[in-house]
Design an enzyme around this catalytic site. Structure first.
Site, PDB file in Angstrom:
ATOM      1  N   SER A  71       0.755  -1.211   0.116  1.00 23.69           N
ATOM      2  CA  SER A  71      -0.047  -0.003   0.078  1.00 23.69           C
ATOM      3  C   SER A  71       1.007   1.160  -0.123  1.00 23.69           C
ATOM      4  CB  SER A  71      -0.944  -0.031   1.270  1.00 23.69           C
ATOM      5  OG  SER A  71      -1.475   1.224   1.437  1.00 23.69           O
ATOM      6  N   ARG A 111     -26.775 -11.870 -41.881  1.00 27.42           N
ATOM      7  CA  ARG A 111     -25.597 -11.158 -41.041  1.00 27.42           C
ATOM      8  C   ARG A 111     -25.745  -9.917 -40.582  1.00 27.42           C
ATOM      9  NH1 ARG A 111     -20.378 -11.273 -44.708  1.00 27.42           N
ATOM     10  NH2 ARG A 111     -20.972 -13.587 -44.533  1.00 27.42           N
TER      11      ARG A 111
END
Lengths: 276, 276, 276, 276
Positions: free
Chosen positions: C107, C146
């Protein structure tokens, strides 16, 4: 908990904004109000007024943005309820045990267990609300004036999203009404962390004096020391801390930051009916 | 097309409302602004002003409603673009051919084909924006103060949702800027329908005279008659129509309902900057 | 952990099954292989062989089930990785602390904190894989041969789903390769529960003797007693337990059920290459 | 239609594979079968056999991959039904009109209209199945042994996904059982396209002789010529085509490619019970 309140006020604000924009839909077969002779717009106005809904500029049967907007607000409200429920569930787990539901469900074989039943219901409802809302959110792209099937799928999905959102919020309300908070356990959990939650504060205290690099090293070493954080830091010449200032820094009660002011802001928003 | 405009204005209104509510996030490790000494709220105010964002009542790192709200507005805007694109695609298909993109894509093997390439891009972008927005919409339920991983997943998803939403809208703008409309073909398609689109109107005309049941039967029979709708209806004694009133009823130009007034409403909203 | 292994083997099995069914797509403009003269099926066979993919009965450009099936397998694999990552994250939280990542992320301001960084990456990747897979899963319903745009949206979504799934699995592998398990802390957590985890076992022990109702009551009362579970139960005449049988029942080491046999089954499946 | 059949066989194959892998779940409170004394694995085997489900290597209450896999198969099956339904809807629209549902729904005000009601139901059901399946697909990432709420959300979602998938498939079956195909209209639509659908074939015919560039140009110009495709091409010296070969190339009946062979493959798969 102030965060819960603020998030719920956000959700309410969003629902109110959507409610205001919800508009009646009336158009006839071709969306031209042709069936009403010359009085189409008049009919639309009266119809919307009768339903207590906004009058839309145009019939909107082919543009489902309003439905998606409502769905999003339902999903966000349900998600807010789920967030609170999950917080309760995880804070209630045995190893943490800082809160408990007043009316938790009894386990069928484990007598000691009070399941966070209200939170579980809230979360289950929220997921179901969200899944149904997703269907509605995805309904904008549809073919021609009225996609066959898309429209029919909206009805049960909207009903379900509304009902499950309501279920999620009602369940969370039940949970919060009777939530038991164990302050003693909270303090014990803090103490068990051995000052670790105050480590950030110690680094901030030391950095102006000895540089960030050394501050991080001193605090990390002290946390790992068998002597304990306080004694190890006092014995660390690099840190150079006086006992008084260290003790003050290690008192969680003085480490609240702006928490009180922030809580007051949330309460003021709630009381003032602020719908920011 | 007025419906497209109205839906786009709705999307713009929603984006503007979300933009206004977007608030800065600043809280520090525990969401208490502790790192700023006693000046946390002051820091929050200055930070928000510097970013040009609203100042939130509270730090909101644990409550992702604002992110979800932004995501929903992006999804709705992209969905609006997709709806318009799909309308163009289906109106441009060979059997309908009422519109064409000015700069359609050439097919690699079919020389006559102008694919609605801009609309395809808009739609593809909208789907990708929507998928990424869904991730953000589902992020409210997360554990503790900052769910490990949930937060990191938001970054690329938000970037993608923003970019693809922009792509969808830009592509639709390109499509609309040069859209070719074939009015003659529209008329031919209407005529080919043999008056069927006016059937509703005929039923409305006949119902007060001969009842709904008989009106539906007369119009249905006339539509199926080899004589054609007009002659069959004139020959139907149950209908009892005069040639003049029938011809008027069969003229599409008189069957616009409130279309013109509605278009004016959409334009007025657009010009007035009305953001209803 | 045996459950993790078994779930990973399930995911591998599913991926292998999908891999086998993945078929080449070749059809030409109308899906009839017309461009190959009379040798269309021959071309299809050679093409599939060249790609190392199955030969499909028919060209399948209009039916995206295969893409959806692959997407589902990717989503399930990513979800399995996320489940393991979340287990690690929650077991690594300070109040539980039973596992830790070897190479957790530091951290920036909290020196003591080892964030479960690998698990966070796994989870973030899994969510992104899942969002992209959802787009593919929803692509079956599309118009005509399509759908313009639907097809183009599949490409980046499939690429992203594959990449993020791989990222999720690779991150979990990194996490598991170096996972530190704190057995001592596990035992301490068990002891802190004061025998509660064995309550079910005690109820099962007592039920045949004194009935379920009374068994539940005795165990619940003993758990709540200040004397502690063991002494309270011994002192409970309704329970009628001997010290020896109670001590045996309270020894977690004898409460493993079929755990060892089940672990062996998971290992056997793994070693045997069983892809059940 | 052969594509529909092949896609349905794919869906059936996937459902059958999932059905085979569906395993019973039995574990007890800690997933160790502890409640069964030493006979846990034996109990698991008998339990699975009794339910007609596979025996899993381990209890799997914490790993919902099997539920997600079932959900994915339901979603793919529903999506396959939706694809067929949407094909029918778009082929049935007035401007195309190549198919019609035998038992379409009557419109309340438009007597001539036969709405493709079965297809609309199929599509609506498919969307609802998909939304509920999505909830299940996202359920793998959940905390600890049994996420409170996540599990409860699965029940109604699984029930709904199963029911709506069944509804979608049943509705499509109804549609296909009585589908009316208008071959004459198909031919008229082809003719109205003025040879455009054969343009690819003409380009293939010309390319070996005059190069791709010139072939594309000749065909494009001929398609745009007021003389019509045939006469314009014959008059084009660059093309250099004999009337006989051009007429053959322009006969749709000779432009089937491998369509017949492919249809046979689909039928063979269906008849052979091939579950590839």
């Amino acid at each position: 908990v102030a965060g819960w309140l603020d998030a719920l006020l956000d959700a309410r604000t969003r629902l109110a904004a959507v409610r205001e924009r919800l508009a009646a839909q009336l158009g006839g077969a071709a969306g031209t109000l042709a069936g009403f002779g010359g009085r189409g717009p008049e009919a639309l106005e009266a119809y919307a007024a009768g339903l207590g809904l906004a009058e839309p500029p145009l019939p909107w049967h082919a543009h489902r943005g309003r439905v998606a907007e409502l769905a999003a607000a339902l999903q966000q409200t349900a998600g807010t309820a789920a967030k609170i429920a999950l917080d309760v569930i995880l804070l209630a787990q045995s190893e943490v045990a800082e809160v408990a539901e007043a009316a938790g469900g009894a386990s069928s074989t484990m007598p000691q267990k009070q399941n966070p039943a209200g939170s579980a219901i809230a979360r289950a409802c929220a997921r179901l609300a969200s899944a149904n809302a997703s269907l509605l959110a995805g309904g904008l792209e549809h073919e021609h004036e009225r996609a066959a099937g898309a429209w029919q799928a909206e009805w049960p999905a909207l009903t379900a999203a509304l009902a499950y959102m309501g279920g999620a919020v009602a369940a969370v309300r039940g949970v919060l009404d009777g939530l038991r908070v164990d302050e003693e356990r909270m303090r014990r959990n803090l103490d068990a962390a051995g000052g670790a939650v105050l480590a950030e504060r110690l680094v901030f205290l030391l950095t102006p004096r000895i540089g960030r690099e050394q501050a991080l090293r001193s605090v990390r070493d002290a946390l790992a020391s068998p002597a304990g954080l306080r004694d190890a830091l006092l014995a660390d010449p690099a840190a150079g801390l006086e006992p008084e200032e260290l003790d003050e820094a290690l008192d969680p009660a003085t480490a609240m930051g702006a928490a009180t002011a922030l809580v007051d802001r949330a309460l003021a928003r709630h009381r003032g009916g602020d719908a920011r």
